[in-house]
Design a protein around this motif. Sequence first.
Motif, PDB file in Angstrom:
ATOM      1  N   UNK A 231      -7.557  17.812  -6.113  1.00 27.93           N
ATOM      2  CA  UNK A 231      -8.035  16.316  -6.480  1.00 27.93           C
ATOM      3  C   UNK A 231      -7.787  15.922  -6.046  1.00 27.93           C
ATOM      4  N   UNK A 232      -8.812  14.649  -5.507  1.00 33.19           N
ATOM      5  CA  UNK A 232      -8.536  13.611  -4.363  1.00 33.19           C
ATOM      6  C   UNK A 232      -8.133  12.473  -4.915  1.00 33.19           C
ATOM      7  N   UNK A 233      -7.685  11.166  -3.705  1.00 37.01           N
ATOM      8  CA  UNK A 233      -6.837  10.198  -4.455  1.00 37.01           C
ATOM      9  C   UNK A 233      -7.477   9.125  -3.654  1.00 37.01           C
ATOM     10  N   UNK A 234      -7.360   8.577  -3.921  1.00 36.01           N
ATOM     11  CA  UNK A 234      -8.038   7.125  -3.645  1.00 36.01           C
ATOM     12  C   UNK A 234      -6.938   5.448  -3.567  1.00 36.01           C
ATOM     13  N   UNK A 235      -6.543   4.702  -2.816  1.00 32.53           N
ATOM     14  CA  UNK A 235      -5.497   3.813  -2.964  1.00 32.53           C
ATOM     15  C   UNK A 235      -6.019   2.472  -2.159  1.00 32.53           C
ATOM     16  N   UNK A 236      -5.533   1.629  -2.626  1.00 27.02           N
ATOM     17  CA  UNK A 236      -5.974   0.006  -2.380  1.00 27.02           C
ATOM     18  C   UNK A 236      -4.943   0.232  -1.537  1.00 27.02           C
ATOM     19  N   UNK A 237      -4.710  -0.389  -0.087  1.00 22.43           N
ATOM     20  CA  UNK A 237      -3.553  -0.839   0.789  1.00 22.43           C
ATOM     21  C   UNK A 237      -3.847  -2.001   1.167  1.00 22.43           C
ATOM     22  N   UNK A 238      -2.935  -2.858   0.398  1.00 22.73           N
ATOM     23  CA  UNK A 238      -3.134  -4.578   1.288  1.00 22.73           C
ATOM     24  C   UNK A 238      -2.302  -4.223   3.321  1.00 22.73           C
ATOM     25  N   UNK A 239      -2.722  -4.522   3.630  1.00 25.86           N
ATOM     26  CA  UNK A 239      -2.605  -4.353   5.164  1.00 25.86           C
ATOM     27  C   UNK A 239      -2.730  -5.407   6.336  1.00 25.86           C
ATOM     28  N   UNK A 240      -1.973  -5.704   7.310  1.00 23.73           N
ATOM     29  CA  UNK A 240      -1.707  -6.440   8.425  1.00 23.73           C
ATOM     30  C   UNK A 240      -2.197  -5.752   9.715  1.00 23.73           C
ATOM     31  N   UNK A 241      -2.800  -6.496  10.418  1.00 27.99           N
ATOM     32  CA  UNK A 241      -3.524  -6.375  11.902  1.00 27.99           C
ATOM     33  C   UNK A 241      -2.152  -7.453  12.647  1.00 27.99           C
ATOM     34  N   UNK A 242      -2.607  -6.052  14.027  1.00 28.66           N
ATOM     35  CA  UNK A 242      -1.241  -7.095  14.934  1.00 28.66           C
ATOM     36  C   UNK A 242      -0.599  -7.937  15.112  1.00 28.66           C
ATOM     37  N   UNK A 243      -1.775  -8.912  14.703  1.00 29.76           N
ATOM     38  CA  UNK A 243      -1.894 -10.565  14.745  1.00 29.76           C
ATOM     39  C   UNK A 243      -1.423 -11.093  13.438  1.00 29.76           C
ATOM     40  N   UNK A 244      -0.930 -10.023  12.420  1.00 32.74           N
ATOM     41  CA  UNK A 244      -0.563 -10.781  11.444  1.00 32.74           C
ATOM     42  C   UNK A 244      -1.991 -11.442  10.553  1.00 32.74           C
ATOM     43  N   UNK A 245      -3.380 -11.033  10.216  1.00 31.68           N
ATOM     44  CA  UNK A 245      -4.162 -11.161   9.363  1.00 31.68           C
ATOM     45  C   UNK A 245      -4.497 -10.226   8.482  1.00 31.68           C
ATOM     46  N   UNK A 246      -4.337 -10.190   7.307  1.00 33.53           N
ATOM     47  CA  UNK A 246      -4.668  -9.218   6.378  1.00 33.53           C
ATOM     48  C   UNK A 246      -5.458  -8.846   5.574  1.00 33.53           C
ATOM     49  N   UNK A 247      -6.024  -8.039   5.484  1.00 30.23           N
ATOM     50  CA  UNK A 247      -7.264  -7.574   4.740  1.00 30.23           C
ATOM     51  C   UNK A 247      -6.603  -5.925   4.305  1.00 30.23           C
ATOM     52  N   UNK A 248      -7.537  -6.137   2.946  1.00 30.01           N
ATOM     53  CA  UNK A 248      -7.189  -4.762   1.616  1.00 30.01           C
ATOM     54  C   UNK A 248      -8.082  -3.346   2.212  1.00 30.01           C
ATOM     55  N   UNK A 249      -8.045  -1.805   2.120  1.00 31.59           N
ATOM     56  CA  UNK A 249      -8.420  -0.913   2.830  1.00 31.59           C
ATOM     57  C   UNK A 249      -8.502  -0.549   1.689  1.00 31.59           C
ATOM     58  N   UNK A 250      -8.949   0.406   1.309  1.00 33.27           N
ATOM     59  CA  UNK A 250      -8.886   2.001   0.345  1.00 33.27           C
ATOM     60  C   UNK A 250      -8.973   3.291   1.165  1.00 33.27           C
ATOM     61  N   UNK A 251      -8.235   3.790   1.216  1.00 39.99           N
ATOM     62  CA  UNK A 251      -7.431   4.920   1.814  1.00 39.99           C
ATOM     63  C   UNK A 251      -7.516   6.014   0.833  1.00 39.99           C
ATOM     64  N   UNK A 252      -8.389   7.220   1.166  1.00 39.03           N
ATOM     65  CA  UNK A 252      -8.059   8.220   0.187  1.00 39.03           C
ATOM     66  C   UNK A 252      -7.376   9.539   0.688  1.00 39.03           C
ATOM     67  N   UNK A 253      -7.089  10.449   0.382  1.00 35.34           N
ATOM     68  CA  UNK A 253      -5.986  11.390   0.336  1.00 35.34           C
ATOM     69  C   UNK A 253      -7.145  12.482  -0.124  1.00 35.34           C
ATOM     70  N   UNK A 254      -7.113  13.782   0.044  1.00 35.26           N
ATOM     71  CA  UNK A 254      -7.393  15.295  -0.553  1.00 35.26           C
ATOM     72  C   UNK A 254      -6.747  16.079  -0.504  1.00 35.26           C
ATOM     73  N   UNK A 255      -6.731  16.158  -2.040  1.00 31.91           N
ATOM     74  CA  UNK A 255      -5.261  17.410  -1.944  1.00 31.91           C
ATOM     75  C   UNK A 255      -4.612  17.408  -2.597  1.00 31.91           C
TER      76      UNK A 255
END
Length: 135
Positions: free
Chosen positions: A69-93
């Motif tokens: 089973x693999x999983x996908x997560x939406x993660x709200x992230x921030x750069x070192x300068x504080x700018x934000x964006x959402x990325x999808x992180x996939x995990x395997x197993x």
Amino acid sequence: MKKILKITVIVVVGLMASLLLASQLTKNKTGMLAYTIDLLNPFVTMEEVYGKVPAEPVSNWQDAANGGQDYGYHVKTYSKSGKNRTVQVATFGSKISQDVKFLKIKTKGQSVRSYDYIDEAALPQKVLKAMEENK
């Protein structure tokens, strides 16, 4: 000859403008198209971003290679300068561990290359401040 040169310049400028614009259009998109565009786009650079470990995955699927089973997560992230964006992180197993609260994610635009578990002390100050402001 001048006509061919003119057309070539227009095509090259148009292609470069499209690639520059594409990186803005893929921001916060978590689909495969955004992932692929950013992966191939030479104007998108590698970056480290930070985010809180999400409680639950937004998707899961059976791994074609090993049947796990693999999983996908939406993660709200921030750069070192504080700018934000959402990325999808996939995990395997396995799911993302809930034992640690934060992730350090290496990305090329929306293309996640790797992630590591970190604790709050490892977060840059601007990131921590941005996370607190956007609770």
